[in-house]
Scaffold this active site. Sequence first.
Site, mmCIF file in Angstrom:
data_model
loop_
_atom_site.group_PDB
_atom_site.id
_atom_site.type_symbol
_atom_site.label_atom_id
_atom_site.label_comp_id
_atom_site.label_asym_id
_atom_site.label_seq_id
_atom_site.Cartn_x
_atom_site.Cartn_y
_atom_site.Cartn_z
ATOM 1 N N TYR A 14 -8.794 -11.166 -35.514
ATOM 2 C CA TYR A 14 -9.294 -11.420 -34.155
ATOM 3 C C TYR A 14 -8.781 -12.749 -33.590
ATOM 4 O O TYR A 14 -8.271 -12.786 -32.453
ATOM 5 C CB TYR A 14 -10.820 -11.370 -34.154
ATOM 6 C CG TYR A 14 -11.460 -11.726 -32.838
ATOM 7 C CD1 TYR A 14 -11.541 -10.791 -31.814
ATOM 8 C CD2 TYR A 14 -11.994 -13.000 -32.610
ATOM 9 C CE1 TYR A 14 -12.128 -11.114 -30.596
ATOM 10 C CE2 TYR A 14 -12.580 -13.322 -31.404
ATOM 11 C CZ TYR A 14 -12.649 -12.392 -30.399
ATOM 12 O OH TYR A 14 -13.224 -12.702 -29.193
ATOM 13 N N SER B 215 -10.794 -16.581 -26.402
ATOM 14 C CA SER B 215 -11.862 -17.114 -27.252
ATOM 15 C C SER B 215 -11.448 -18.468 -27.805
ATOM 16 O O SER B 215 -10.258 -18.735 -28.027
ATOM 17 C CB SER B 215 -12.134 -16.151 -28.419
ATOM 18 O OG SER B 215 -13.043 -16.725 -29.348
#
Length: 267
Positions: free
Chosen positions: A158, A145
């Site tokens: 995350y 990501s």
Amino acid sequence: MTTEDPTTERWALITGATAGIGAAFARRLAADGWHLVLVARDAARLDATATELTSRYGRQVVTLPADLSTDDGCATVEGRLAAQPPVDLLVNNAGISLNRPFLRSTAEDESRLLRLNVHAVLRLSLAALQQMTRRRHGAVINVSSVAGFGAIAPGSTYPASKAWVTNFSESVGQSARPFGVRVMALCPGYTRTEFHDRAGIDMSGIPAAAWLRADDVVDEALRDLRKGKLVSVPSWKYKAAVAGLRHAPQWLLHRVTRDIRGRIDGQ
């Protein structure tokens, strides 16, 4: 490693394959003539996905229900990666985020995030690469990501997990390259999937222009894989965002990336 020759019997294994980027990989690869092994927790949804892909593209689609946050789930997929026919492309797409700050989280939930986002990626990559480097052929795409390029979403673990995926893929990719094997981290920005809804994260404040289509993310990922890139960041807007995350002053980065998951009662 290519996706253009439909006459070759090629197998791809995709985790998190029933929705979002994983499902987009499954559609694209089936259309390109790949046979598929689809991995996810929901067996019924896997079967429905397999039936649709087989009907539409006429390829073999095998389902493998597994919870990759568990040792047993990882072992199940490792077994397939070591079996025949060989897997030529592994897409590690399964992952989760949590809709709470670390200071209000639990060790159980945080451990599950790390086991799925980090531990499973490590184990499946190793199992695949041990076979691929012996054959001197194959590729691994680890879905990371843009969030992994900076300490954004304060309190969320995350981004830290995705920072590991990106750095791991780039490092291992360099060591696998002499064997004719490619490893690439795919680092998309906001993408229209079920990911945020499943985590209960309200994304209504994100402008429409910021969102990517999963099919476009996959198209660019496969182009970058063919080019031999170690890290793929789809879309010019997110390439610019990554440059900002890497070079902006930390005080500015922290101010503009505040996120409600980082707040706790009394703040």
